[in-house]
Design an enzyme around this catalytic site. Structure first.
Site, PDB file in Angstrom:
ATOM      1  N   GLY A 183     -21.085  31.293   4.971  1.00  0.00           N
ATOM      2  CA  GLY A 183     -21.653  32.339   5.817  1.00  0.00           C
ATOM      3  C   GLY A 183     -22.796  33.031   5.119  1.00  0.00           C
ATOM      4  N   GLY A 184     -23.120  34.176   5.603  1.00  0.00           N
ATOM      5  CA  GLY A 184     -24.300  34.853   5.092  1.00  0.00           C
ATOM      6  C   GLY A 184     -24.158  35.375   3.681  1.00  0.00           C
ATOM      7  N   MET A 185     -22.960  35.627   3.264  1.00  0.00           N
ATOM      8  CA  MET A 185     -22.805  36.270   1.951  1.00  0.00           C
ATOM      9  C   MET A 185     -22.110  35.414   0.924  1.00  0.00           C
ATOM     10  SD  MET A 185     -21.888  40.064   3.037  1.00  0.00           S
ATOM     11  CE  MET A 185     -21.230  39.454   4.547  1.00  0.00           C
ATOM     12  N   LYS A 241     -13.380  35.532   1.296  1.00  0.00           N
ATOM     13  CA  LYS A 241     -14.838  35.455   1.276  1.00  0.00           C
ATOM     14  C   LYS A 241     -15.302  35.785  -0.126  1.00  0.00           C
ATOM     15  CE  LYS A 241     -18.276  36.244   4.628  1.00  0.00           C
ATOM     16  NZ  LYS A 241     -18.437  36.658   5.980  1.00  0.00           N
ATOM     17  N   ASP A 249     -24.449  43.217  12.405  1.00  0.00           N
ATOM     18  CA  ASP A 249     -24.720  41.775  12.415  1.00  0.00           C
ATOM     19  C   ASP A 249     -23.920  41.087  13.509  1.00  0.00           C
ATOM     20  OD1 ASP A 249     -24.400  39.052   9.984  1.00  0.00           O
ATOM     21  OD2 ASP A 249     -25.816  39.375  11.633  1.00  0.00           O
TER      22      ASP A 249
END
Lengths: 152, 960
Positions: B93-95, B113, B215
């Site tokens: 994902g984005g992070m 995550k 987001d």
């Protein structure tokens, strides 16, 4: 080339060796001067690093990874400067807007050249390189932010 | 963006960066006075300032080399992470990466995550991060994915999140499971509302606690197997990054890149302060997308998308017609660009949706408030006399039409067949007033220039009493209209360097105009000036008066632009006379792109990066340029449109026909184009003691309705075959056919070079606009590129490669960094060796291995045959001129060379090495153009292809 940065790992050295071999084997290139050499070397480094990243990227996407959605801001490295594939594409886009800035980035980031070396290679002043570098980074960051770099 | 504009943006940015935070706002307001576009552009760049400091501060090679979490899936999977066991990688994902893990303590599955080290580095960041995470953990809501905690182990930090099964909203919108029985994209109204209601619920709960998502997007919204909605990654965008512009400069390393551009609110795109109203905007985008089936703001690049978000209204027409008025009103209020005017409370959204769900959705007419002044037209399919044109996209017309910015430039156009004659027509040019069309046709038996006034059905053969022109399909323009439309200029014999003549449209004798060497004149829109280029090294441009007097060179500041090996073709003026568009590149390798330059000279600007032989252009309006080019994979040629502001090219018409010419009237309302469909088949004619005639010709049967470019080797015949303009390589061995190279990989346009024993094959493939030599086994396995430093020449010849009979070398016509020439390449890999220099074509290696015959540089459509020994020494041949693109092959016993002569392009002749004399082997009538041939291994017959192009001229009329 990137002598002032310490801490090369074995992998970085191997990549540099490959770049060196590629350049040496390009027998037909006439090295006019050091500046030309540096420019060509930076280009070679870029190709090697991006090709390498691309092949790794494909591996990463296969296997157990669940197919993640076709979403625009999908696959981005944790730090933006680690996603060489995305940067390569963004650089190509930048080149159509301002070719010189794209070259500056190629030399500084992929070639590891100093401001002075870049200035010499492009035959411009050190100050111009600095300004180009600044603008290019802003442009690239904006481009990477939410750009489509999905390599499906 | 033009280079002047870019310089402006740059100057303002640098000055703004030098100001401190308070000064900057005032400075920008002043510097960008009245220029909204400039302000936005500068602001969106300055928004990156805080991230830019650390960005790329370490060179790529060092980053690549540094170990650590480079390949985390190797190090983490199966491992213990605190009290969790990592099971598998869920995605990226984005992070950071997201893993599925098992909580050993509580016995449940979770999502982990992993966060970048940047987040954990500074103590200040860490403290802030923990504060935020704690706040997020208090969010306890059935429609919000929960945060269980933060875990740290081995220097790696991670968020432990609720694992939500099921598909994301993005998947649901894209995939099946839509409104049953409907073909329309998107979800049904009731399903969309049900999902939206739950999202609104989640947003309300979070906003109440002061948490903003920032987001929100379909990829972040999951739908569980039970049908419940869960919004994920709440507030993480804020948690994981430093504050926006103006924050502490010690936060030098950028955080993750977050926020897909498509769902960013205008204030987010500007880097301004963001609050819960950004979530309302994103909610509007998501609801819109559920109903319409595609994103409301989308573009080819981030800048494209952001520009649309800031400047363009949504295309309300893409919402299904059954969408209730109340929903449209709701969406309208969510998607207001000014956050102060936007719907500000999610509670209102919830109320609105509840109210709607009680009413049966109707098909009422929509009244969009006056502030949004767009209207839609839906495009009819145009089917004319067997010609079906499919125009991609739906055009939405803006109220103000200069310049026309459209999704599909030919939307609402009317197509009509201008000539449906037998035979070949092409190269259509349209007069500036759009009333006349001139073109080349072989209707009278040879190629002539014809003119017709549109609508009269009356055609005039302009060059009836003048020697023939030469066929259409020349890269360079060989005729056209004068600036006042009163004359047609043309070149004789299709030789673009020959002097130009003017012939009056109203009748009368031709008179000389431009001298030898000048090519492709184009008059400015106001008919005061003329631009042309001189055909020679570098192809420099010249600017002159409309009568061609007072010619002076156009000087550019790029020294290498007119270097000897570069080509510049076909200059064309923009409708406002401010720019000249032209093709620039390395012609032999077909790397031609669209560029432009000011008539006064200066810096030329590149507009396309297709590198696929873009050569004919016609402007539609100030912003749109139509052109003909192949696609990157070699298929085509097709018709493209280029938006010169955004430099985005797209194919204009999708279909099976190729497009080979384009021309527009001065007002851009009428387009003349040539379409062509090609048929190809294989034939054989025996080599007899007498001249063979039409009665001796038989079809050569191979599978496939289309076959061309035959090549023999061992017991096999190889040939190209395919559909839809894309050809692959096929082989028939002992009667067994197989597909050796799939057209889907890369469309082939050249015959394969087959080794004498048929075990190896070299083909020429287009890779990113450059032609390269690829070698593989006769069955298509083990492909590899040979001599990557060489790009292959395919523009003028056919069969640009051939094997030495013993299989050790391949000779090829191409170019390396030093220039064009013939090269021999070791078959098992290795560097190429230059044999001869020059723009040469079509090398053929003799069966005894001691001679290579090739075509020399073409002059006026004639190609002289030359020869050289494998060590590079020249050999004299009797004078033989082959047709442009004509091929030559050795007889298998090496006693002679069969070729297609310039004088008789439908016949085969033989050059007998014993007597050094030539004679005709056949006497055939024209049944199609012979492109490539080969001799059967037993030397008894010639197998050749016949290509028939049925081409027609089509007029496209756009609404005024």
């Amino acid at each position: 080339m990137a002598g002032e940065r310490a801490g090369h790992s074995l992998q970085a050295t191997a990549l540099l060796n490959e770049a060196y071999l590629r350049l040496i084997n390009a027998k037909d290139v006439a090295w006019q001067d050091r500046a030309h050499f540096l420019a060509v070397a930076a280009r070679a480094m870029r190709r090697i690093l991006v090709d390498h990243a691309r092949s790794r990227h494909y591996q990463k996407r296969g296997g157990d990874a669940v197919r993640v959605t076709l979403d625009e801001a999908l696959v981005v490295a944790r730090e933006p400067d680690r996603d060489f594939v995305a940067i390569d594409e963004a650089l190509a886009a930048l080149a159509t807007v301002d070719a010189r800035k794209s070259q500056v980035v190629e030399m500084r980031f992929f070639g590891g050249l100093t401001l002075e070396e870049t200035a010499e290679a492009l035959q411009i002043s050190r100050d111009t390189v600095k300004r180009d570098w600044k603008m290019a980074k802003l442009w690239l960051l904006r481009e990477l932010r939410g750009g489509t770099h999905d390599v499906i | 963006m033009s280079s002047d504009r870019w310089a402006e943006v740059e100057a303002v940015c640098h000055a703004a960066l030098a100001c401190d935070a308070e000064e900057r706002r005032a400075f920008l307001a002043n510097a960008c006075q009245g220029d909204e576009g400039l302000l936005r552009e500068v602001e969106s760049l300055l928004a990156q300032e805080s991230s830019a400091e650390g960005f790329m501060s370490v060179p790529a090679a060092v980053l690549a080399g540094s170990a650590g979490l480079d390949q985390p899936e190797r190090t983490l999977i199966g491992a213990r992470f605190g009290s969790y066991t990592i099971r598998s990688l869920l995605g990226v994902g984005g992070m950071g990466e997201v893993y599925r893990a098992h909580d050993e303590t509580l016995g449940r599955e979770v999502a982990i995550k992993v966060l970048s080290p940047a987040f954990t580095a500074e103590p200040e960041g860490r403290a802030r991060f923990e504060r935020e995470a704690r706040l997020l953990a208090t969010l306890n809501h059935p429609h919000i994915g929960a945060i269980y905690g933060v875990e740290e182990a081995d220097g790696v930090r991670a968020l432990v999140l609720e694992l939500v099964e099921g598909e994301t909203l993005a998947e649901r919108i894209a995939g099946p499971g839509r409104a049953p029985g409907s073909d329309a994209p998107g979800l049904s109204v009731s399903e969309s509302l049900t999902i939206a209601r739950q999202i609104a619920d989640a947003l309300e709960a979070a906003h109440e606690k002061g948490i903003v998502h920032r987001d929100l997007k379909p990829a972040n919204i999951k739908i569980t197997p039970e049908g419940a909605v869960k919004v994920l990654d709440f507030g993480l965008a804020k948690v994981a990054t430093p504050d926006s512009v103006g924050s502490d400069p010690s936060h030098s390393r950028a955080g993750a890149i977050f926020g897909t551009a498509a769902y960013m609110s205008p204030e987010q795109a500007r880097g301004q302060n963001v609050d819960k109203r950004a979530d309302i905007w994103a909610f509007g985008c998501v609801l819109f997308e559920m109903l319409a089936g595609r994103a409301v703001f989308t573009g080819d690049t981030a800048s494209d998308t952001i520009a649309k978000i800031l400047e363009r209204e949504p295309e309300w027409s893409t919402l299904p017609s059954v969408t209730p008025v109340a929903i449209r009103r709701l969406l309208f209020r969510c998607l207001v660009k000014d956050s102060k005017q936007r719907l500000r409370d999610v509670g209102d959204v919830r109320i609105e949706i509840d109210a709607i769900k009680e009413v049966v959705p109707g098909t009422a007419d929509v009244t969009i408030p006056a502030a949004v002044s767009t209207w839609k037209t839906r495009l009819p399919w145009a089917v004319v006399a067997g010609l079906a044109a499919v125009v991609a996209g739906i055009g939405v017309w803006e109220a103000r039409r200069q310049p026309i910015v459209q999704e599909a430039p030919l939307a609402n156009a009317r197509f009509s067949l201008f000539t449906g004659w037998e035979g070949t027509e092409g190269g259509a040019e349209i007069s500036p007033d759009g009333k006349y069309v001139a073109f080349i046709a072989d209707r009278a038996g040879e190629y002539d220039l014809w003119v017709s006034q549109v609508g009269t059905g009356h055609f005039l053969n302009v060059t009836k009493d003048i020697p023939p022109l030469g066929g259409p399909g020349s890269i360079l323009r060989i005729f056209g209209f004068s600036g006042d439309g009163g004359y047609i200029w043309f070149t004789q014999a299709g030789d673009s360097s020959a002097p130009k003549w003017l012939i009056p449209l109203s009748g009368g004798p031709p008179r000389p105009f431009l001298g030898q060497g000048a090519a492709a004149p184009s008059w400015s829109p106001d008919d005061t000036r003329l631009v042309y280029f001189t055909n020679g090294p570098g192809d420099p441009f010249w600017l002159a008066d409309r009568t061609s007097a007072n010619a002076r060179p156009i000087v550019v500041d790029n020294a290498g632009f007119f270097a000897g090996s570069m080509h510049n073709h076909n200059p064309v003026w923009s409708p406002d006379g401010q720019w000249i568009y032209f093709a620039h590149g390395l012609e032999p390798t077909e790397e031609m792109n669209v560029w432009r330059v000011r008539p006064s000279g200066g810096t030329p600007e590149q507009l396309t990066t297709l590198r696929a032989a873009a050569n004919q252009f016609a402007p539609l309006d100030r912003r749109t340029l139509l052109y003909i080019a192949r696609a990157d994979d070699g298929s085509g040629p097709w018709l493209w449109s280029l938006d010169v502001e955004t430099k985005v090219s797209r194919r204009v018409i999708s279909g099976l026909e190729n497009y080979t010419s384009v021309s527009t009237s001065r007002d851009g309302r009428r387009v003349a184009t040539t379409t062509s469909t090609i048929t190809a088949s294989l034939w054989q004619v025996p080599l007899l003691n007498r001249q063979a005639d039409d009665g001796d010709v038989r079809p050569y049967g191979v599978p496939g309705v289309r076959a061309l470019a035959p090549r023999f080797g061992g017991k096999s015949i190889f040939y190209l075959s395919g559909q839809s303009g894309r050809d692959g390589l096929w082989r028939v061995e002992d009667g067994n056919p197989s597909e050796v190279w799939k057209a889907a990989n890369n469309s082939l346009t050249e015959p394969a070079a087959v080794s004498a024993d048929g075990t190896r094959v070299a083909i020429i493939v287009s890779q990113g606009g450059q032609q390269r030599l690829l070698m593989m086994s006769g069955d298509g396995t083990n492909p590899r590129t040979l001599a990557p430093s060489i790009t292959i020449d395919t523009s003028r010849g056919r069969g640009s490669a051939d094997w030495k009979p013993d299989g050790t070398w391949i000779v090829v016509a191409g170019a390396d960094s030093k220039g064009s020439g013939l090269f021999k390449i070791p078959a098992d890999g290795g560097a190429a060796v230059r044999l001869v220099s020059g723009q040469l074509v079509n090398p053929a290696w003799s069966p005894r291995g001691n001679l290579i015959v090739y075509g020399g540089p073409a002059v006026g459509g004639r190609v002289p045959l030359l020869a050289v020994r494998p060590d590079g020494t020249r050999v004299d041949l009797p004078e033989v001129q082959t047709a442009l693109g004509g091929a030559h092959r050795f007889l298998p016993d090496g006693t002679g060379l069969v070729y297609v002569p310039r004088s008789h392009p439908h016949d085969f002749w033989l050059l007998d090495f014993a007597t050094n004399k030539t004679h005709a082997l056949t006497r055939l009538s024209y049944r199609g153009r012979i492109q490539t041939f080969d001799i059967t291994p037993d030397g008894k017959a010639i197998v050749f292809d016949r290509i028939q192009a049925s081409s027609d001229i089509v007029l496209i009329d756009l609404p005024k």
